[in-house]
Write an enzyme that holds these catalytic residues in place. Structure first.
Site, PDB file in Angstrom:
ATOM      1  N   HIS A 115     102.140  51.700  41.479  1.00 25.94           N
ATOM      2  CA  HIS A 115     101.385  52.959  41.532  1.00 25.94           C
ATOM      3  C   HIS A 115     101.411  53.396  42.987  1.00 25.94           C
ATOM      4  O   HIS A 115     101.141  52.588  43.888  1.00 25.94           O
ATOM      5  CB  HIS A 115      99.942  52.745  41.052  1.00 25.94           C
ATOM      6  CG  HIS A 115      99.033  53.883  41.406  1.00 25.94           C
ATOM      7  ND1 HIS A 115      99.324  55.182  41.044  1.00 25.94           N
ATOM      8  CD2 HIS A 115      97.872  53.942  42.116  1.00 25.94           C
ATOM      9  CE1 HIS A 115      98.369  55.982  41.503  1.00 25.94           C
ATOM     10  NE2 HIS A 115      97.479  55.251  42.157  1.00 25.94           N
ATOM     11  N   CYS A 157      93.964  56.498  37.441  1.00 27.69           N
ATOM     12  CA  CYS A 157      95.433  56.489  37.450  1.00 27.69           C
ATOM     13  C   CYS A 157      96.023  55.500  36.462  1.00 27.69           C
ATOM     14  O   CYS A 157      97.235  55.464  36.260  1.00 27.69           O
ATOM     15  CB  CYS A 157      95.959  56.155  38.840  1.00 27.69           C
ATOM     16  SG  CYS A 157      95.487  57.369  40.053  1.00 27.69           S
ATOM     17  N   GLU A 211      93.396  62.352  34.325  1.00 23.06           N
ATOM     18  CA  GLU A 211      92.024  62.402  34.817  1.00 23.06           C
ATOM     19  C   GLU A 211      91.739  63.817  35.327  1.00 23.06           C
ATOM     20  O   GLU A 211      90.794  64.035  36.070  1.00 23.06           O
ATOM     21  CB  GLU A 211      91.776  61.346  35.891  1.00 23.06           C
ATOM     22  CG  GLU A 211      92.746  61.375  37.048  1.00 23.06           C
ATOM     23  CD  GLU A 211      92.403  60.345  38.108  1.00 23.06           C
ATOM     24  OE1 GLU A 211      91.292  60.400  38.632  1.00 23.06           O
ATOM     25  OE2 GLU A 211      93.270  59.485  38.397  1.00 23.06           O
TER      26      GLU A 211
HETATM   27  P1  HMG Z   1      92.206  57.633  57.004  1.00 22.59           P
HETATM   28  O1  HMG Z   1      90.899  57.150  57.471  1.00 22.59           O
HETATM   29  O2  HMG Z   1      92.540  59.062  57.217  1.00 22.59           O
HETATM   30  O3  HMG Z   1      93.408  56.861  57.647  1.00 22.59           O
HETATM   31  O4  HMG Z   1      92.282  57.285  55.453  1.00 22.59           O
HETATM   32  P2  HMG Z   1      93.447  55.476  58.449  1.00 22.59           P
HETATM   33  O5  HMG Z   1      92.689  55.610  59.698  1.00 22.59           O
HETATM   34  O6  HMG Z   1      93.128  54.358  57.515  1.00 22.59           O
HETATM   35  O7  HMG Z   1      94.984  55.464  58.806  1.00 22.59           O
HETATM   36  C1  HMG Z   1      95.972  55.395  57.823  1.00 22.59           C
HETATM   37  C2  HMG Z   1      97.157  54.659  58.422  1.00 22.59           C
HETATM   38  O8  HMG Z   1      97.783  55.503  59.405  1.00 22.59           O
HETATM   39  C3  HMG Z   1      96.788  53.378  59.170  1.00 22.59           C
HETATM   40  O9  HMG Z   1      97.808  52.455  58.859  1.00 22.59           O
HETATM   41  C4  HMG Z   1      96.848  53.776  60.625  1.00 22.59           C
HETATM   42  O10 HMG Z   1      97.112  52.700  61.495  1.00 22.59           O
HETATM   43  C5  HMG Z   1      98.007  54.737  60.582  1.00 22.59           C
HETATM   44  P3  HMG Z   1      97.453  50.994  58.283  1.00 22.59           P
HETATM   45  O11 HMG Z   1      96.688  50.328  59.335  1.00 22.59           O
HETATM   46  O12 HMG Z   1      96.590  51.243  57.075  1.00 22.59           O
HETATM   47  O13 HMG Z   1      98.759  50.389  57.966  1.00 22.59           O
HETATM   48  N1  HMG Z   1      98.078  55.668  61.738  1.00 22.59           N
HETATM   49  C6  HMG Z   1      99.226  55.983  62.373  1.00 22.59           C
HETATM   50  N2  HMG Z   1     100.496  55.552  62.190  1.00 22.59           N
HETATM   51  C7  HMG Z   1     101.462  56.064  63.014  1.00 22.59           C
HETATM   52  N3  HMG Z   1     101.206  56.950  63.998  1.00 22.59           N
HETATM   53  C8  HMG Z   1      99.944  57.392  64.221  1.00 22.59           C
HETATM   54  C9  HMG Z   1      98.888  56.897  63.388  1.00 22.59           C
HETATM   55  N4  HMG Z   1      97.560  57.129  63.313  1.00 22.59           N
HETATM   56  C10 HMG Z   1      97.082  56.374  62.286  1.00 22.59           C
HETATM   57  N5  HMG Z   1      99.703  58.268  65.205  1.00 22.59           N
HETATM   58  C11 HMG Z   1      93.098  57.018  53.207  1.00 22.59           C
HETATM   59  C12 HMG Z   1      93.456  57.055  54.696  1.00 22.59           C
HETATM   60  C13 HMG Z   1      94.325  56.665  52.431  1.00 22.59           C
HETATM   61  C14 HMG Z   1      92.003  55.972  52.989  1.00 22.59           C
HETATM   62  C15 HMG Z   1      92.562  58.427  52.815  1.00 22.59           C
HETATM   63  O14 HMG Z   1      93.618  59.353  52.899  1.00 22.59           O
HETATM   64  C16 HMG Z   1      91.999  58.462  51.416  1.00 22.59           C
HETATM   65  O15 HMG Z   1      90.814  58.236  51.207  1.00 22.59           O
HETATM   66  N6  HMG Z   1      92.840  58.783  50.367  1.00 22.59           N
HETATM   67  C17 HMG Z   1      92.402  58.798  48.974  1.00 22.59           C
HETATM   68  C18 HMG Z   1      92.179  57.405  48.400  1.00 22.59           C
HETATM   69  C19 HMG Z   1      93.464  56.645  48.151  1.00 22.59           C
HETATM   70  O16 HMG Z   1      94.541  57.201  48.027  1.00 22.59           O
HETATM   71  N7  HMG Z   1      93.348  55.320  47.994  1.00 22.59           N
HETATM   72  C20 HMG Z   1      94.479  54.489  47.635  1.00 22.59           C
HETATM   73  C21 HMG Z   1      94.089  53.265  46.803  1.00 22.59           C
HETATM   74  S1  HMG Z   1      93.118  53.758  45.380  1.00 22.59           S
HETATM   75  C22 HMG Z   1      94.284  54.312  44.232  1.00 22.59           C
HETATM   76  O17 HMG Z   1      95.450  54.075  44.372  1.00 22.59           O
HETATM   77  C23 HMG Z   1      93.765  55.094  43.073  1.00 22.59           C
HETATM   78  C24 HMG Z   1      93.936  56.607  43.194  1.00 22.59           C
HETATM   79  O18 HMG Z   1      95.287  56.967  42.957  1.00 22.59           O
HETATM   80  C25 HMG Z   1      92.991  57.314  42.213  1.00 22.59           C
HETATM   81  C26 HMG Z   1      92.999  56.894  40.749  1.00 22.59           C
HETATM   82  O19 HMG Z   1      93.145  55.748  40.372  1.00 22.59           O
HETATM   83  O20 HMG Z   1      92.764  57.817  39.946  1.00 22.59           O
HETATM   84  C27 HMG Z   1      93.575  57.139  44.560  1.00 22.59           C
END
Ligand code: HMG
Length: 385
Positions: free
Chosen positions: A235, A113, A81
Site C-alpha cells: 500500500h 485503505c 472511503e
Molecule cells: P511531515 O511532518 O510533513 O513530514 O509529515 P516529516 O517531518 O515527517 O518529514 C517527512 C520526511 O521528509 C522525513 O523523512 C524527513 O526527514 C524528510 P523520514 O525521516 O521519515 O525518512 N525531509 C527531507 N528529505 C529531503 N530533503 C529535505 C527534507 N525535509 C524533510 N529538505 C506525513 C509527513 C506523511 C506524516 C504527513 O504528510 C501526513 O500526515 N500524511 C497523511 C498520513 C499518511 O499518509 N500516513 C501514512 C501511513 S497511514 C496509511 O498508509 C493509511 C492511509 O493511506 C489512509 C487509509 O488507510 O485510509 C493514509
C-alpha cells in the site's frame, strides 16, 4: 487440487489534472526535496467537482470489460472511503453505467485503505464457490487532507478496476493470506467531516509495526521466506512509506534478496509518484506499476502484497504470475493516460480543490470526461455515458 483464482485483467484511472510537487513545495515555503525525496512524490492527481469515485471507477472498469464479461459478472464490489451516499452503494450506479447483467450483487465495502483488499478477498472466495462467474472489484477514492495541511503532499485521486475469475491471466492467488486487526486511531473520518483526522507519526509507526507483525507471523505460518519472493508490492500512501516498512524487515536477509526486493520496490512506485495516494487503490496501482515496469519478472514468480488500512487492518497475501501475463497489461494506455493530464498552477489547484459539488442545488455541469457528472437533480448525481 486448489482452483486457480486471481486477477484476469486490471487497469487504473486517474483524473486528468495534476500538481507538480516542486510547485506545491515552493507555494508552501518548503524545501522541494522534502516532497520529492522525503515524501517521495513528483506529482499529485487532482479532480474537479464533476468527477467522483463513480466517474473514476467507471472509466477504470471500461478499460478492461468485454461484452462476455458483462454477461458473466454476478458481483460488483467497490472498496472506498470516499462514498457519495451513506446508504446507497456506488457499486449499484457503476453496475448500471457499465451495463452488467442484472442478476448480480452490488455493494460497497469500507475499512479505510484496506477496503479494496477486503473486496478482492470476498471476490476470490466467491469465485472459488462459483467458478463460472466473474467478479468486478473496483477500489476508488479521493484522498484530501485540506489546503496547506500536513497531509497535503500525500493527497491523490483515482481508481483501480480488477476482474477476478478462475484461470486468471495475470496473477493467481495462493490461499495464504494473513490479516491483523488493531483498534488504533491513526487516521479516521467522523461522519460529516470533509477531511480525515490524522496523527501522521502514529500512522507511519502503525503501518510499519503492522507490516512487521504480519510478516513475522506470515513467514512462520507459510512455507515462504523473503528469498522466495520475486517482489513485494505495498500500500503506497506516499512512496517513501512502503520503503520504510520494507527496510524494517531486511536485516539478516542475503544481499541478493535485499537488492532484488528493493529494486522491484522502485518499479512498484513509478505510477504512485505521479498520482499520489489512491487510498483503496494504492496497493493495486503499485502492483500494476510493478508488472508494467519490471522487465525481468516472469511466469511463476511469487509476488507478495501488503495491504494497510488505517484504523487499523493489515493483510499480507501472495500470488504467482501467470504465463504470458505481460500480454494482459495495458502499459501503453496507462502511460498515455498519465502523460496527457493537464498540469495545474497552484492557484488553479486551490480553486479546483475548494469548488465543491452542492447536491442540494439542482444544476447542469460541463465536463468533457466520460462518466463525469452531467447534472444534479433532487440530490441525485447523473453521469454522462
Ligand atoms: P511531515 O511532518 O510533513 O513530514 O509529515 P516529516 O517531518 O515527517 O518529514 C517527512 C520526511 O521528509 C522525513 O523523512 C524527513 O526527514 C524528510 P523520514 O525521516 O521519515 O525518512 N525531509 C527531507 N528529505 C529531503 N530533503 C529535505 C527534507 N525535509 C524533510 N529538505 C506525513 C509527513 C506523511 C506524516 C504527513 O504528510 C501526513 O500526515 N500524511 C497523511 C498520513 C499518511 O499518509 N500516513 C501514512 C501511513 S497511514 C496509511 O498508509 C493509511 C492511509 O493511506 C489512509 C487509509 O488507510 O485510509 C493514509
Amino acid at each position: 487440487m486448489t482452483m486457480n483464482v486471481g486477477i484476469d485483467k486490471m487497469s487504473f484511472f486517474v483524473p486528468p489534472y495534476f500538481v507538480d510537487m516542486t510547485d506545491l513545495a515552493v507555494a508552501r515555503d518548503v524545501d522541494p526535496n522534502k516532497f520529492l525525496i522525503g515524501i517521495g512524490q513528483d506529482q499529485m492527481a487532482v479532480n474537479p467537482k464533476t468527477q467522483d469515485i463513480v466517474t473514476f471507477a467507471t472509466n477504470a472498469a471500461k478499460n478492461i470489460l468485454s461484452a462476455e464479461d458483462l454477461d458473466k459478472i454476478d458481483m460488483v464490489i467497490v472498496g472506498t472511503e470516499s462514498g457519495i451516499d451513506e446508504s446507497k452503494a456506488s457499486a449499484v450506479v457503476l453496475h448500471r453505467l457499465l451495463g452488467i447483467q442484472k442478476f448480480a450483487r452490488s455493494f460497497e465495502i469500507k475499512e479505510a485503505c484496506y477496503g479494496g483488499t477486503a473486496a478482492l478477498q470476498f471476490a476470490v472466495n466467491h469465485i472459488r464457490n462459483h467458478p463460472e462467474s466473474k467478479v468486478l472489484v473496483v477500489a476508488s477514492d479521493i484522498a484530501k487532507y485540506g489546503l496547506a495541511s500536513g497531509g497535503e503532499p500525500t493527497q491523490g485521486a483515482g481508481a483501480v478496476a480488477m476482474l477476478v475469475s478462475t484461470d486468471p491471466k495475470i496473477i493467481a492467488f495462493n490461499d495464504d493470506s494473513l490479516a491483523l486487526t488493531q483498534d488504533i486511531y491513526d487516521f479516521w473520518r467522523p461522519v460529516g467531516h470533509d477531511y480525515p483526522m490524522v496523527d501522521g507519526p502514529l500512522s507511519t509507526e502503525t503501518y510499519i509495526q503492522s507490516f512487521q507483525t504480519v510478516w513475522q507471523e506470515y513467514t512462520k505460518r507459510s512455507q515462504h521466506a523473503l528469498a522466495d519472493f520475486a517482489a513485494l508490492s505495498f500500500h503506497i500512501p506516499y512512496t517513501k512509506m512502503g520503503k520504510k516498512a520494507l527496510l524494517a524487515i531486511l536485516e539478516g536477509e542475503s544481499e541478493e534478496a535485499q537488492n532484488r526486493i528493493l529494486a522491484k520496490y522502485e518499479k512498484s512506485i513509478a505510477y504512485s509518484r505521479k498520482a499520489g495516494n489512491l487510498y483503496t487503490g494504492s496497493l493495486y496501482l503499485g502492483l500494476i506499476s510493478l508488472l508494467e515496469n519490471a522487465e525481468d519478472l516472469k511466469a511463476g514468480d511469487l509476488i507478495g502484497l501488503f495491504s494497510y488500512g488505517s484504523g487499523a487492518v493489515a493483510e499480507f497475501f501472495s500470488g504467482r504470475l501467470v504465463e504470458d501475463y505481460q500480454e494482459q497489461l495495458l502499459k501503453t494506455k496507462h502511460a498515455e493516460q498519465l502523460a496527457h493530464r493537464k498540469q495545474l498552477t497552484i492557484e488553479e489547484y486551490e480553486t479546483m480543490f475548494s469548488d465543491r459539488l452542492d447536491v442540494d442545488k439542482d444544476a447542469e455541469y460541463e465536463d468533457t470526461l466520460a462518466y463525469s457528472i452531467s447534472s444534479v437533480r433532487n440530490t441525485v448525481r447523473e453521469y454522462r455515458s
